[in-house]
Design an enzyme around this catalytic site. Sequence first.
Site, short mmCIF file in Angstrom:
data_model
loop_
_atom_site.label_atom_id
_atom_site.label_comp_id
_atom_site.label_asym_id
_atom_site.label_seq_id
_atom_site.Cartn_x
_atom_site.Cartn_y
_atom_site.Cartn_z
CD GLU A 1 -3.05 -0.04 -0.10
OE1 GLU A 1 -3.07 0.48 -1.23
OE2 GLU A 1 -3.65 -1.10 0.17
CG ASP B 1 -6.08 2.39 -7.97
OD1 ASP B 1 -5.45 1.51 -7.36
OD2 ASP B 1 -6.53 3.40 -7.42
MG MG Z 1 -9.97 6.41 -7.06
#
Ligand code: MG
Length: 386
Positions: free
Chosen positions: A33, A171
């Site tokens: 992360e 992402d």
């Molecule tokens: Mg986002």
Amino acid sequence: MFPELLKHEFERFYSTKPAGIYFCPGRVNLIGEHIDYNGGLVMPCAINMGTFLVMAPNTCGKFRIRSLNFDEHLEIPVADRYKKIGGLWYNYPLGIIDRLAVAGSRPGGVDLLYFGNLPIGSGLSSSASIEVLTAFALNDYFGLGYDRLGLVKLAKETENHFIGVNSGVMDPFAVVFGMKDMAMVLNCQDLTCKQVSFGLDDRILAIVNSNKPHNLAESKYNERVRECNVALGLLNRYIRVENLCQVTPCQLEAYKDSIPDQTIYNRARHVVEENERVNKAAKLLKESNIGAFGELMYQSHHSLKELYEVTGIELDSIVEFSQGWEGVIGARMTGAGFGGCAIALVEKDAFPAYSNALIDFYEDRIGYKPSIYQCAVSDGVNWLRC
Ligand code: MG
Ligand code: ADP
């Protein structure tokens, strides 16, 4: 069910038949992360919740953009460039349309209708989902010639330069390249990626939404990006590295004095150690050592709490409770933090009791309930049918 509903609504709004239906998942990050913008290793997987899009070309020379998740909608003439309009949701598709136009791809007027069954703004990457979905659908329908990696880059550019969030490559990559029952070990520096088997068997991958809005996330996220750059600049006086993840834990310890500010040092320590944890986690998955993998999830959360300071009482409560519950293998926050979601790996038999007890515990401590979802590890963006 969702595609049928969406087709029906599409015809109602635009008085025309849909020409294409597409789906893009959201993602969870299993470990690694706040690493992607530091050029290291992350381990995301795509999930079976995401965003649907129904679309068709029109003859009115406009982009007409609607979502069943929001009331606001946009009608804008086809043009060479677009500017962000306030802070509303349709900037995500508009940003993709703008990037495509800059690159010379200008589909004529198009009607677009979205619907997402992901919790929005909760760290499951609904933004990458809607961006990639738009890029994939326009590219597919109009044959614009982008490959999958090109779509990842387009979505990242849109989020960075049109929306104005310094998000990394993880992402969009995860929602483009996700594969059923696989986790990705993605090197965010050179974009090499290995898929590692992540079949859940008799376990459940639970997503626990803290239901705390992550309002602060954007500014704090950008603050962490800046802090990491400061650490990198200081270390670069002694060792030549392009990003923080090229620094080993031993090197960081050796050059500790080059970072006099304790906060900046802590940020760097999280990044360097978290990157190591992803390496270890990948090995453990290959050996099917899921127990030790779960331990790394807890360690990751602890570091995000103590060193990177991006968790908060809501996410900490979820993880603390999970750690004390028999049958939970591991748990941690996922996404940018400051609210949003945590994930937990739970033995199937233990899940119902765990889930009920967590809801009570959390409501008692925080004052409102979390939402808990069981998710499957799924394929990336794709055409559905029409
Ligand atoms: Mg986002
Ligand atoms: P996250 O990516 O963690 O879900 P972000 O704040 O990065 O959170 O992105 C959320 C934003 O993405 C929403 O506020 C909205 O503007 C846009 N968005 C995501 N999904 C949809 C959807 N189904 N319909 C319209 N807008 C969406």
